[in-house]
Design a protein around this motif. Structure first.
Motif: not given
Length: 373
Positions: A206-215
């Motif tokens: 799961f990517a964090g809610t603030d990890d746009e790059a990871g998503k």
């Protein structure tokens, strides 16, 4: 795909019990240790692929993970009609990185009446019994039908900061038995496996809610593997099932485990929770059974336009996916708008026809005619 007997709602608790027994008596460890040839790659050490110690360590992790998941799983059964709807809907659904809120329960086991995903692969991956290939190798291919899945929490031994989920996929043992070479191989397969046979797994971080790059990176990888040979594609179909379960035109209802089986499970210390049935139609009530109230039926029958204007005709609406924004979670998720009828049941039916016209745009240069000798 070879036609085999399918599972029913009442089979699901017994299927879980069989898998737990298979994991606890050592058969699961033997199987996964033989099949975990890519364990080194999964642990970040590709040079150790095929190493017996690494294969066994990975197999032990798989068995422990699946035993925890099965012991805590909410049980689901998807009817054949609903499975076909899922398959059709998933074909148009874009792959997306899920998060924990996309799963109705932390752990679950879902069994489909008919295969959720079907595909062919090289027969080198066929099940081995006593060193013998279980299938007739003449055509070099084997047909796979994914008919069950489990999911449970997974964080890669703490390496995944925001957690994740581990999904295991199963096929119907009867499908394998239908292609076995001889009676000895067939009996060995029955003894060595439960009615659900593991085929592959898929872990997703799961990517964090603030990890746009990871998503974005995960989204790109999912798009590249959005085809039947990848377990991420299988996972997308399970996610499509879970998303459809949230739709008002999909019916989910509990069904208790049969009394005799419930007592057996209780004596053996196995879970005895209800089975959740996912269907495309409401429950059929037998004569004498109490159904929904007339008020509830009437509430579901009223069909009014969003503007409040009453419809005077009845017409079909095609299904499609909408990229819906969920403010409470601050995420976009595909929302399936199912094919359905609009308008009162007694109204005249109309079938709107669309005609697509290809015409030359006046701002474009007219195509030159070509002459061939």
């Amino acid at each position: 795909m070879t036609t085999v007997d399918t599972f029913t709602t009442g089979d699901v608790p017994a299927l879980r019990r069989e898998l737990l027994e298979w994991l606890r008596d050592g058969r699961g460890l033997r199987f996964h240790a033989r099949m975990s040839t890519k364990a080194g790659t999964m642990m970040g050490r590709p040079e150790l692929d095929g190493h017996p110690g690494m294969m066994r360590a990975w197999a032990e992790m798989l068995c422990e993970q699946e035993a925890r998941t099965l012991a805590n799983a909410t049980l689901y059964f998807v009817t054949a009609e609903m499975t076909e709807i899922v398959r059709t809907a998933a074909a148009d659904m874009p792959a997306f990185p899920p998060d924990a809120d996309d799963f109705p329960m932390p752990a679950g086991m879902i069994v489909y009446e008919t295969p959720l995903v079907e595909y062919e692969r090289a027969e080198l991956a066929a099940v081995m019994i006593d060193g013998r290939m279980a299938y007739d190798p003449t055509d070099g291919r084997e047909e796979i039908g994914v008919t069950a899945c489990t999911w449970g929490p997974f964080d890669m031994a703490g390496d995944w900061k925001h957690g994740g989920v581990w999904m295991s996929f199963y096929r119907n043992r009867a499908e394998i038995l239908a292609k076995t070479i001889d009676d000895r191989t067939r009996e060995g397969l029955r003894a060595e496996h439960a009615r659900l046979v593991p085929d592959n797994e898929y872990g997703i971080q799961f990517a964090g809610t603030d990890d746009e790059a990871g998503k974005a990176k995960l989204q790109e990888r999912l798009a590249e593997t959005d085809q039947p040979g990848y377990t991420s594609f299988w996972a997308k179909h399970v996610l499509a099932t879970l998303l459809l379960m949230q739709q008002p035109l999909v019916y989910e209802r509990p069904e208790p485990i049969r009394r005799g089986l419930r007592r057996q499970l209780e004596r053996a210390g196995y879970p005895t929770g209800d089975i959740r049935i996912v269907d495309a139609r409401p429950r059929r009530y037998e004569p004498g059974e109490e159904g929904p109230s007339p008020e509830a039926e009437q509430a579901g029958a009223d069909d009014v336009e969003d503007s409040g204007r009453k419809l005077s005709v009845r017409f079909p609406v095609r299904g499609f996916w909408r990229n819906q924004w969920y403010p409470s979670r601050e995420v976009h998720r595909p929302k399936w708008i199912a094919p359905h009828w609009r308008g009162p049941e007694a109204a005249p039916i109309v079938h709107p026809e669309r005609v697509r016209v290809l015409r030359h745009h006046p701002d474009q240069e007219a195509p030159h005619a070509q002459t061939h000798a």
